[in-house]
Structures are given as structure tokens and as C-alpha cells.
Design an enzyme around this catalytic site. Structure first.
Site, short mmCIF file in Angstrom:
data_model
loop_
_atom_site.label_atom_id
_atom_site.label_comp_id
_atom_site.label_asym_id
_atom_site.label_seq_id
_atom_site.Cartn_x
_atom_site.Cartn_y
_atom_site.Cartn_z
N LYS A 124 0.85 -1.19 0.00
CA LYS A 124 0.00 0.00 0.00
C LYS A 124 0.88 1.23 0.00
CE LYS A 124 -4.40 1.02 0.04
NZ LYS A 124 -5.53 0.19 -0.44
N ASP A 164 -6.90 4.16 -4.78
CA ASP A 164 -7.64 4.04 -3.51
C ASP A 164 -8.28 5.42 -3.31
OD1 ASP A 164 -7.84 2.05 -1.02
OD2 ASP A 164 -7.60 4.04 -0.18
#
Ligand code: NDP
Ligand code: 2IT
Length: 445
Positions: A124, A164
Site C-alpha cells: 500500500k 484508492d
């Protein structure tokens, strides 16, 4: 060391990283029994190794705004676990981004990606950059400056970022352009790309579609369907949009969407026109849903409130972490809600999950029910490496199949003696076993 000792040590080592510790706590609680029954995991210190990222990269991002002023942001990429494939996971651009939030997201991503059945490790990244109110040019300059730092750390077989919160098709385009200029090659280094230059059909809709496919599977365990169900959705971004589209298509009535300013209650339900308007609102970069009420008479805007106070059959939280707390959960249950399917990552607090479990309603954690997004990213990677494009029907069928497989894995590992399926436990155990066993196979590295 037992699980409790490992957790205590972790809390002492990373004090204040509350989202990260929350995510780790939930997974370790689920796998504790399996861990105790399999001494090979303790011998290889699998848990101590799985809870710490392989590496965390932090960098400074400097760029010039439209007024000619210098701006400085922080950038991160966390390569968390690569046991089953290249690091894979989104980039979040939001002012709240910090190490704890990215570590929680990266940690969740390991198990989510394992559940997809595809070979992807967990990662991430992101930045505390705030896209709100920024011009397209400012977004482009920021993305270019971000990629100037990131490009040498990623690659199609190494680490493949995607979107995201705050990172959608536009940002992926700017990031990809800069990567290509620096690396001097066209590769599948990012997913969520435009259709003309390597993107996959259905990727934009995939997270929301997958969430609804998973919801269908949960309902089917009770012989039920979505037809005629009233649904509350939170958020109005990419995931909320896909979930609203698919739920509506399958005959449910979506009566809420929300933003940080409050929520809209629309008793007539969303339709194609309203869902398009939701996209327009999102594209303004203003993060407000209030204008919806002026556009569509009959709907009401509740300032500063959350949709969970409405009487609905199904709740799909699709905005952000910890947006649904114990009180919200009690309201939903008291109003007869039968299912909560997480589209966002960790939107329910631990207390809220306990309320759902105590009341034996159907509850799916994000790492299972929002895995359709990254799964379709995995399908985009396959298409890129094979240098071909699948049709919408092909991608959608594969996504649907994957969501069914994830549901089956949750049922396999999460069904209790009374027949109630604890999807949190099921998802965590299924994901953990695949990653832990792969780590054992590959030695102490
Ligand atoms: P988007 O940026 O498209 O939309 C999310 C928006 O929701 C943000 O702009 C944010 O606004 C807003 N928001 C934040 N807090 C609240 C709140 N309390 N109530 C209502 N809205 C709020 O992001 P995505 O749709 O991509 O992501 C939504 C969630 O889904 C995140 O948890 C993400 O991690 C998760 N997810 C995303 C996937 C993807 O493929 N995109 C895949 C799997 C999960 P503001 O900026 O003002 O805070
Ligand atoms: O949380 C997630 O799964 C995502 N933001 C999507 C990640 C991806 O690589 O598609």
C-alpha cells in the site's frame, strides 16, 4: 511466544499506530487457535514476520501549485509481504494519510490478495496530499513529482500500485505517463489504467460489483436475494458508485449515499440518472453530497449525520475506516438490518463487529467483500502480460467467480457449531494459511 505476547510487544514497539494495531489485533484473534495447533508457525516466527512490513519507503514530494508556491508533501510505499506474488495494493491521497493508516491497509491487503486466488503479495502507499479543490494541472504536477521518487522501486513483477481514496483513473494516467517517461517502457506497472492504454474493462466498477456479488452469496445462504431489499450505502466515491449500480440493477433500492458533510436519504431510491449525478459530484473534487437534495426533490440532506440511522435491510459501508461504530451498529440491528457488507477497508469498529456477531446478522469484512477491486487488478495484470484484452463479459464472469470462491473460503473456515458463519474469522484464517504456508516453503528470509 504466544499471540497475546506478540501483540503486547507490537503495541510497545508501535505506540499510537491505532489503525494498524486494530487490524493486526483482529487477524491475530481469528488465527490464534490455528497458530497454537501448528507449532511450525511459531518455530518459524511466522506471526512476528507477517506483522512487520518487508520494507517501508518514505520520500518527500515537492511540487509547484498554480500560484507559483512551493508545496511539500510526504510520500510512502509499504512493501508488506511478497510471499505469494509481487507487492500489490493501492495508493491513497488524503490529508489523513500517515504510517498507521497505510500499515493497516497494507496488512489487510496481504490477506485480501491471498483470498482472491491470484498470485499477489500485499502493499500500500500514498501521500498526505489533499486533492480537494486542486486544479487538474496541480494534480498532474503532484502525480509527476510523486512518481519521480517512486518509479525505481516498482515494476510489473516487483510492486504494482493502483488507486484508492483520492486516486482514480485521472491520477493513474498522470502517474503512468511519468513512469513511462522515466523507465522508457510500457508495462503493467499500475492497474486501473485507461482502456486505451492497457486498462481492463470492469476495473472501475469491480470493487462495488464484487461487494454486491458477495452480498448475493451471503443472502443465498438464507435462501434470500437482493430483489426488493432497501440498501444504505455510505460514501459517494468509486466503490459506492459501483455498489449502487449493481445493487440497483439486481432489484434493490439504494436509499442513501454520504460524504464527509452528511448523508442523502432518497426514499424513491437511486436510478441511472442519479448514479451519474453521483459521479459528477465526485468529479468536482469538493467532497460534498448536499447538492444532491436540490437536484432531486423528495430527497433530504442530513448534515453531519451518518446513513446508519435509517431503517434498511442491508448496509454497505463504502467510504472509509471506522465510519460505523457500536452505536451505529446497534441502530442498524434495532431497525431490522439483516446484512452488513463492507465495501471500504475496515469501516466497522471492533465494537460494531461484535454487535453484528452477537446478533447473528450476516456480516462480511472488507478483506473478503471488497476484494473484487484488487482481483480485477490481478486480471488486468494477466491481460497486460499476455498483451491482450478480455471482453466485459469475460472479466465480469471471472470477477463473479472469484467472489463466489472467496465466499466459499469464508464459509469453510468460519462456520461455527451452530451453523452461523463468522466471515471475519473465515477470511482471516483462509488468507493467513495461504500466506503462512508459502512463507514456510520459502525458508527464513
Ligand atoms: P474515493 O476517493 O473514490 O471516495 C471516498 C470518499 O469518501 C473520499 O473522498 C472521502 O472524502 C469520502 N469520505 C471520507 N470519510 C467519509 C465519511 N465518513 N462518510 C462519507 N464519505 C466519506 O475512494 P474509493 O471509493 O476508492 O474508496 C472508498 C473505500 O473503499 C476506502 O476505504 C478504500 O480503501 C476502499 N477500497 C477501494 C478500492 C478501490 O479499488 N478503489 C478497493 C477496495 C477497497 P474526504 O476526502 O473529504 O474525506
Ligand atoms: O484496497 C484495495 O484493495 C484497493 N484499493 C485496490 C488495490 C489494487 O491494487 O487494485
Amino acid at each position: 511466544m504466544n499471540v497475546k505476547e506478540i501483540l503486547n510487544n507490537l503495541e510497545a514497539k508501535h505506540p499510537g499506530e491505532k489503525e494498524y494495531l486494530q487490524a493486526v489485533h483482529e487477524v491475530l484473534e481469528s488465527v490464534e487457535t490455528i497458530y497454537n495447533e501448528n507449532p511450525q508457525y511459531e518455530a518459524a516466527k511466522i506471526i512476528e514476520r507477517i506483522v512487520e512490513p518487508d520494507r517501508i519507503l518514505t520520500f518527500k514530494v515537492t511540487w509547484i501549485d498554480d500560484n507559483g508556491n512551493t508545496q511539500v508533501n510526504l510520500g510512502y510505499r509499504i512493501q508488506f509481504n511478497g510471499a505469494i506474488g509481487p507487492y500489490k495494493g493501492g495508493l491513497r491521497f488524503h490529508p489523513s494519510v500517515n504510517l498507521s493508516i497505510l500499515k493497516f491497509l497494507g496488512f489487510e491487503q496481504i490477506f485480501k490478495n491471498a483470498l482472491t486466488t491470484l498470485p499477489m503479495g500485499g502493499g500500500k502507499g500514498g501521500s498526505d496530499f489533499d486533492p480537494k479543490g486542486k486544479s487538474d494541472k496541480e494534480i498532474m504536477r503532484f502525480c509527476q513529482a510523486f512518481m519521480l521518487e517512486l518509479w525505481s522501486l516498482i515494476g510489473p513483477e516487483t510492486d504494482v500500485p493502483a488507486g484508492d481514496i483520492g486516486v482514480g483513473g485521472r491520477e493513474i494516467g498522470f502517474l503512468y505517463g511519468m513512469y513511462k517517461k522515466l523507465a522508457k517502457e510500457h508495462t503493467g506497472v499500475l492497474t486501473g489504467k485507461g482502456l486505451n492504454w492497457g486498462g481492463s474493462l470492469v476495473r472501475p466498477e469491480a470493487t462495488g460489483f464484487g461487494n454486491v456479488y458477495f452480498t448475493q452469496e451471503m443472502l443465498a445462504t438464507k435462501g434470500d436475494t437482493l430483489k426488493g431489499k432497501t440498501v444504505a450505502i455510505s460514501g459517494f466515491g468509486n466503490v459506492a458508485w459501483g455498489a449502487a449500480l449493481k445493487a440497483t440493477e439486481l432489484g434493490a433500492k439504494v436509499v442513501t449515499i454520504s460524504g464527509p458533510d452528511g448523508y442523502i436519504f432518497d426514499p424513491a431510491g437511486l436510478n441511472a440518472e442519479k448514479i451519474d449525478y453521483m459521479l459528477e459530484l465526485r468529479a468536482t473534487n469538493n467532497d460534498i453530497v448536499a447538492p444532491y437534495a436540490d437536484e432531486f426533490p423528495g430527497s433530504t440532506f442530513f448534515a453531519g449525520k451518518k446513513p446508519w440511522e435509517q431503517k434498511v435491510d442491508i448496509a454497505l459501508p463504502c467510504a472509509t475506516q471506522n465510519e460505523l461504530n457500536g452505536d451505529d451498529a446497534r441502530k442498524l440491528v434495532a431497525n431490522g438490518c439483516i446484512l452488513v457488507g463492507e465495501g471500504a477497508n475496515m469501516p466497522s469498529t471492533e465494537e460494531a463487529i461484535k454487535v453484528f456477531h452477537d446478533n447473528k446478522i450476516l456480516f462480511s469484512p472488507g478483506k473478503a467483500s471488497n476484494a473484487g477491486g484488487v482481483a480485477t487488478s490481478g486480471l488486468e495484470m494477466t491481460q497486460n502480460s499476455n498483451k491482450l484484452n478480455w471482453t466485459r463479459e469475460e472479466v465480469d464472469a471471472k470477477l463473479h467467480h472469484i467472489m463466489k470462491e472467496i465466499h466459499a473460503a469464508c464459509v469453510k473456515y468460519g462456520t461455527g457449531v451452530d451453523g452461523y458463519v463468522d466471515y471475519v474469522k473465515g477470511a482471516n484464517i483462509a488468507g493467513f494459511l495461504k500466506v503462512a504456508d508459502s512463507m514456510l516453503d520459502q525458508g527464513i528470509i
